[in-house]
Design an enzyme around this catalytic site. Sequence first.
Site, PDB file in Angstrom:
ATOM      1  N   ARG A 141       0.822  -1.210   0.000  1.00 20.07           N
ATOM      2  CA  ARG A 141       0.000   0.000   0.000  1.00 20.07           C
ATOM      3  C   ARG A 141       0.859   1.264   0.000  1.00 20.07           C
ATOM      4  O   ARG A 141       0.403   2.327  -0.438  1.00 20.07           O
ATOM      5  CB  ARG A 141      -0.950  -0.008   1.198  1.00 20.07           C
TER       6      ARG A 141
ATOM      7  N   ASP B 226     -13.724  -9.944   7.986  1.00 18.72           N
ATOM      8  CA  ASP B 226     -12.688  -9.358   8.840  1.00 18.72           C
ATOM      9  C   ASP B 226     -13.172  -8.228   9.734  1.00 18.72           C
ATOM     10  O   ASP B 226     -12.371  -7.465  10.271  1.00 18.72           O
ATOM     11  CB  ASP B 226     -11.527  -8.849   7.967  1.00 18.72           C
ATOM     12  N   GLU B 227     -14.485  -8.076   9.926  1.00 19.02           N
ATOM     13  CA  GLU B 227     -14.989  -7.045  10.819  1.00 19.02           C
ATOM     14  C   GLU B 227     -16.088  -7.604  11.706  1.00 19.02           C
ATOM     15  O   GLU B 227     -16.864  -8.472  11.293  1.00 19.02           O
ATOM     16  CB  GLU B 227     -15.543  -5.853  10.029  1.00 19.02           C
TER      17      GLU B 227
END
Length: 518
Positions: free
Chosen positions: A28, A83-84
């Site tokens: 990133r 993933d949350e």
Amino acid sequence: MNKNPDLRAVALGIQQKNIVVTSNYKAREFGVKKCMLISEAKKLCPDLVLANGEDLHDYRQVSYKVTNLLHKYSPLVERLGLDENYIDVTTLVNERVKHKDDLKVVGNVFGASSEKCDCGCTERLTMGSVIAQEMRDLIKSDLNLTTCAGIAHNKLLAKIVGGCHKPDQQTVVFPNDALELMLSLSSLTNIPGIGRTTFEQLEGAGIKTVESLQNTELRRLEGLLGVEKSRTIYNYSYGIDKSPVKSSGKPQSIGLEDSCKSISVEKEVRKKLEQLLNRLLVLVAEDGRVPKTLKLTTRKFDKSNKTSNRETRQCNINPALFAPNQSNKEAKIMTTVMHLFNRIVDMKKPYHITLLGLSFTKFQEPPSARNPLATFLRKDLEVQSVTNIENQNESEEVPERKCAIPSTSDLGAADVESPTPSPKKLKLASLVSKKRCFDNCYEDCESPSKLKVADLSLDPIACPPDADKDVFKELPREVQKELWDDYKRRKSNEINFCSSQVKKAKPNTLLNYFIRNK
């Protein structure tokens, strides 16, 4: 990176088809973003290492492990994708805050407001930050995963503030700074619930920032988006969210999709669907529940106008197919799958399939192999059905009762495959069924253990309400039947001639000798 530690030191992207669906923070730094084409990502980061992430099996496994760890702190855990998670720790906070006097915030704090609320939410949110750090430490030690967390008094603010400091950090926002947090958002799309379509509608109306959304009259928003949605996003712009955290439980559907190059041959379609089905059956087996509905999804490409059309078809399937020792399960399900495909696609005409998907829905818990209900539902068990007896009190007429046993297609997998009951269990089942029958017919019936052998016949004859039960039970079966048939005839005559006020004389039968108070 957990599977191969050597990948921790390189710029890593996770590949699905020709897209980088996600990447690590080293990648990133070069500008690689989610859902970016691999060709574009390679231009930004020539040394980008790609790992295949099309099989989500391992991701799902770890995802549920994280959720299970969070359940140690609260039963209210709501999953958002892989993933949350939202987690409501109100009860735990209220318990702990009573025994802590000197609390300090763990992690970052959004905003500069030092004002404390009179309601005590400052102390509670501070304790929430302590608990959040405990959760993150547990996930790190047990699963070797780094996490971020947002701590707030509602779901909206917690989700937004959780992304303020990354990676591996947490942030808390207090109520007095909620408005400042919302105004700090660079785009309306940063508000959960405002997707691309909604954003384009708002942008077309000149509403491009959170502040402009706040200043827009609600009536105008309702004209654009409808009443319910407009009020929701209007409240969101001020950081207001009253939706509760709902325990997700197990997923409502389990499915897989796979995009592909244009497929126009049935053989290739079948091969692709067989691959999806084999992977899907593994997921269903791990879930443990039994599905009742199968759904097929296709995306067809129309070369004439260069557009794609997505269609789905679904149908019920026999849960017995998922029994542990069921043979040719895949072949039987594939027959159903291809039947659905033929309903969507006309095989006689040219077609071009660019996506195929399979999913199972409408799950039921698998019945226990030792479930006593299985003994009542087996075909070889001669149990008297009592479904019609409840109507006796209303019409005072009981039709001839027959055994009503559901077919195997109505049974769960464990019911079909349960071991054959022993003679003792069969006898016990018959006794219990008989007792239920007698309980419905008359309340003061003796228990099955006290009944005579004649009383335990598979086709009991109910005692007429105006006859003495004790005497009636002592009569031979043929006499009982005659008395009951006569009683039905009399009641039928009374109903037929009541309107014409015709009084029918009592028939001179054996029943007259057993009428109460005669």
